[in-house]
Design a protein around this motif. Sequence first.
Motif, mmCIF file in Angstrom:
data_model
loop_
_atom_site.group_PDB
_atom_site.id
_atom_site.type_symbol
_atom_site.label_atom_id
_atom_site.label_comp_id
_atom_site.label_asym_id
_atom_site.label_seq_id
_atom_site.Cartn_x
_atom_site.Cartn_y
_atom_site.Cartn_z
ATOM 1 N N TRP A 109 -9.613 3.891 -7.261
ATOM 2 C CA TRP A 109 -8.937 3.717 -5.972
ATOM 3 C C TRP A 109 -8.735 5.086 -5.329
ATOM 4 O O TRP A 109 -7.653 5.660 -5.388
ATOM 5 C CB TRP A 109 -7.612 2.985 -6.166
ATOM 6 C CG TRP A 109 -7.798 1.548 -6.568
ATOM 7 C CD1 TRP A 109 -7.750 1.033 -7.834
ATOM 8 C CD2 TRP A 109 -8.078 0.446 -5.703
ATOM 9 N NE1 TRP A 109 -7.981 -0.321 -7.801
ATOM 10 C CE2 TRP A 109 -8.188 -0.709 -6.509
ATOM 11 C CE3 TRP A 109 -8.245 0.323 -4.316
ATOM 12 C CZ2 TRP A 109 -8.451 -1.965 -5.975
ATOM 13 C CZ3 TRP A 109 -8.517 -0.921 -3.785
ATOM 14 C CH2 TRP A 109 -8.621 -2.053 -4.601
ATOM 15 N N HIS A 123 -11.113 -3.496 -1.503
ATOM 16 C CA HIS A 123 -11.122 -2.084 -1.103
ATOM 17 C C HIS A 123 -11.208 -1.956 0.419
ATOM 18 O O HIS A 123 -10.548 -1.105 1.024
ATOM 19 C CB HIS A 123 -12.296 -1.357 -1.754
ATOM 20 C CG HIS A 123 -12.097 -1.044 -3.204
ATOM 21 N ND1 HIS A 123 -12.047 0.234 -3.704
ATOM 22 C CD2 HIS A 123 -11.922 -1.855 -4.281
ATOM 23 C CE1 HIS A 123 -11.866 0.209 -5.014
ATOM 24 N NE2 HIS A 123 -11.791 -1.066 -5.386
ATOM 25 N N GLN A 157 -7.855 -2.642 2.065
ATOM 26 C CA GLN A 157 -6.943 -1.506 1.893
ATOM 27 C C GLN A 157 -7.304 -0.370 2.833
ATOM 28 O O GLN A 157 -6.423 0.294 3.393
ATOM 29 C CB GLN A 157 -6.982 -1.015 0.436
ATOM 30 C CG GLN A 157 -6.500 -2.017 -0.605
ATOM 31 C CD GLN A 157 -4.998 -2.177 -0.632
ATOM 32 O OE1 GLN A 157 -4.286 -1.659 0.235
ATOM 33 N NE2 GLN A 157 -4.484 -2.889 -1.617
ATOM 34 N N LEU A 165 -0.012 -3.797 4.965
ATOM 35 C CA LEU A 165 -0.327 -4.810 3.967
ATOM 36 C C LEU A 165 0.904 -5.665 3.705
ATOM 37 O O LEU A 165 1.980 -5.127 3.423
ATOM 38 C CB LEU A 165 -0.791 -4.152 2.672
ATOM 39 C CG LEU A 165 -1.736 -5.014 1.846
ATOM 40 C CD1 LEU A 165 -3.140 -4.972 2.429
ATOM 41 C CD2 LEU A 165 -1.774 -4.548 0.399
ATOM 42 N N THR A 206 -0.978 -3.901 -5.734
ATOM 43 C CA THR A 206 -1.515 -3.904 -4.369
ATOM 44 C C THR A 206 -0.833 -2.863 -3.495
ATOM 45 O O THR A 206 -1.484 -2.181 -2.700
ATOM 46 C CB THR A 206 -1.330 -5.302 -3.741
ATOM 47 O OG1 THR A 206 -1.896 -6.272 -4.612
ATOM 48 C CG2 THR A 206 -2.010 -5.389 -2.400
ATOM 49 N N GLN A 207 0.490 -2.735 -3.646
ATOM 50 C CA GLN A 207 1.198 -1.770 -2.803
ATOM 51 C C GLN A 207 0.854 -0.334 -3.193
ATOM 52 O O GLN A 207 0.882 0.569 -2.345
ATOM 53 C CB GLN A 207 2.712 -2.001 -2.857
ATOM 54 C CG GLN A 207 3.452 -1.385 -4.042
ATOM 55 C CD GLN A 207 3.333 -2.231 -5.315
ATOM 56 O OE1 GLN A 207 2.550 -3.172 -5.372
ATOM 57 N NE2 GLN A 207 4.125 -1.899 -6.316
ATOM 58 N N CYS A 209 -2.136 0.638 -4.264
ATOM 59 C CA CYS A 209 -3.427 0.872 -3.607
ATOM 60 C C CYS A 209 -3.230 1.105 -2.111
ATOM 61 O O CYS A 209 -3.879 1.982 -1.517
ATOM 62 C CB CYS A 209 -4.349 -0.322 -3.830
ATOM 63 S SG CYS A 209 -4.714 -0.673 -5.571
ATOM 64 N N ALA A 210 -2.333 0.323 -1.508
ATOM 65 C CA ALA A 210 -2.067 0.487 -0.077
ATOM 66 C C ALA A 210 -1.561 1.890 0.234
ATOM 67 O O ALA A 210 -2.016 2.536 1.196
ATOM 68 C CB ALA A 210 -1.061 -0.570 0.381
ATOM 69 N N TYR A 239 -4.327 4.356 0.158
ATOM 70 C CA TYR A 239 -5.339 4.200 1.201
ATOM 71 C C TYR A 239 -4.776 4.302 2.620
ATOM 72 O O TYR A 239 -5.529 4.215 3.585
ATOM 73 C CB TYR A 239 -6.073 2.867 1.024
ATOM 74 C CG TYR A 239 -7.188 2.945 0.002
ATOM 75 C CD1 TYR A 239 -8.510 2.731 0.361
ATOM 76 C CD2 TYR A 239 -6.920 3.259 -1.318
ATOM 77 C CE1 TYR A 239 -9.540 2.821 -0.559
ATOM 78 C CE2 TYR A 239 -7.932 3.354 -2.263
ATOM 79 C CZ TYR A 239 -9.245 3.145 -1.878
ATOM 80 O OH TYR A 239 -10.261 3.247 -2.804
ATOM 81 N N ALA A 286 -2.554 2.205 4.093
ATOM 82 C CA ALA A 286 -2.116 0.935 4.682
ATOM 83 C C ALA A 286 -0.637 0.780 4.339
ATOM 84 O O ALA A 286 -0.270 0.723 3.161
ATOM 85 C CB ALA A 286 -2.925 -0.231 4.108
#
Length: 485
Positions: A256, A364, A367, A373, A385-386, A388-389, A392, A394
């Motif tokens: 990621w 991906h 994101q 998100l 998920t958060q 990764c956000a 990235y 988001a």
Amino acid sequence: MSAVSVLAVASEIYPLAKTGGLADVVGALPAALAAEGIETVTLVPGYPAVMEKIEAAEPVLAASDLFGGEAKVLRACAAGLDLFVLDAPHLYARPGGPYTGPDGRDWPDNAFRFAALSLTAAQLGLGEAAGFTPDIVHAHDWQAGLAAAYLAYDGRPRPATVFTIHNLAFQGKYPADLLGALGLPPQSFSIDGVEYYNAIGFLKAGLRLSDRITTVSPTYAAEIRTPEGGMGLDGLLRERADVVTGILNGIDDKIWDPEIDPLIASRYAIQSSALRYANKTALQKRLGLAVNPDALVFGVVSRLSWQKGQDLTLANLDILERMGAQLAMLGAGEPWLEEGFRAAALARPGKVGAVFGYDEAIAHQIQAGSDALLIPSRFEPCGLTQLCALRYGALPVAARVGGLADTIIDANEAALASGVGTGFLFSPAASEMLGATIERVGRLWANKEAWSRLMMDGMKTDVSWRRPAIEYARLYRSLVAERRQ
């Protein structure tokens, strides 16, 4: 500093077999632990997807009858992972997923499939495979919960045991009359053993019989000791509170990483964040959204279930439309939620785009291409998920529960003024509160300078495994020291 060896036990591991965040954690943690002097070998079932990818396999243990058929343990490597693979074709060589058949129903022999995993973990933990005797057996979630039971009732000197709860809602409860068939002694069926509401509790066994319990965020560790969050196990967890630790998950920041990600349209970094916006156009095209750089795009990458709260997203589509916002959704799960998003995409063409199932590339792309998100979970042990956000850019919009509360700093006025906010939190997890927060997101979106600053602050957050690995290493070493006294 002496080396510590760990046998990790799990029902899935990325990138070989994955249904959710458990696989990501089990796949990424060993490399982070290696930097702390911890050697990890992971035991996983020999599903077809695993058997296809392993390399240089060497048999180290065999059983003529493991719950109905021959089995062997292979020492192998795959995708940079050091593995033990339980090759038991009668249990794992079948179509479908790790837990369910092609029809979506649980395999009827799951009790034996995961008891086999746990029993094999105990045998490896006791040194029955030449050349490997671990200091720690670390079991993950209910599928590995009986490992501590088999070790506890064996009677021989055993390694220390750690059990990690990834989601207390999934407990592995099976009929009491399977006790003997599972190879558990009569005395194990007690409140101090595997008995759980007059049944055999795999997760309960791990909680009761392991030396240490961890879960995947400090807030979730507190929540599960309450009647509201304990799901029938809060009493046991309060009793064992002195051995419960919350350690946040991380993500693999090599997979990621927007600067090198091969799955996105335009690579970027904090210092080149303007390059990010090409991903928005690519995402809009990919999900059939109107191509509009000024539209606020909300992303969803989620299992569709009551826990994840995505019905709250559906309840707020009118607010999104009124704001001129768009929704890009990737997910699968409960049919009523899938149907809700399918209907929304049909009713709001160009404004709602939905892809059903799980697709790593689209995850991906959401994101990298969405502006914010949505994560309105009713409970969330940690959530990846958060993380990764944040990585990235988001901005996460999340309920203030579990690991979401521990990893996101709400962008209220004070946080914005002092430059410490990283996303948006709301409580309770209710439709009206999510709607109000979506409107708050919209107001900040109108201030592009403030939005950009908040995005940058999020991208600077350390979401890697470095700090969690230090905490796990500290826990392992303290356990080893106790047992050597």
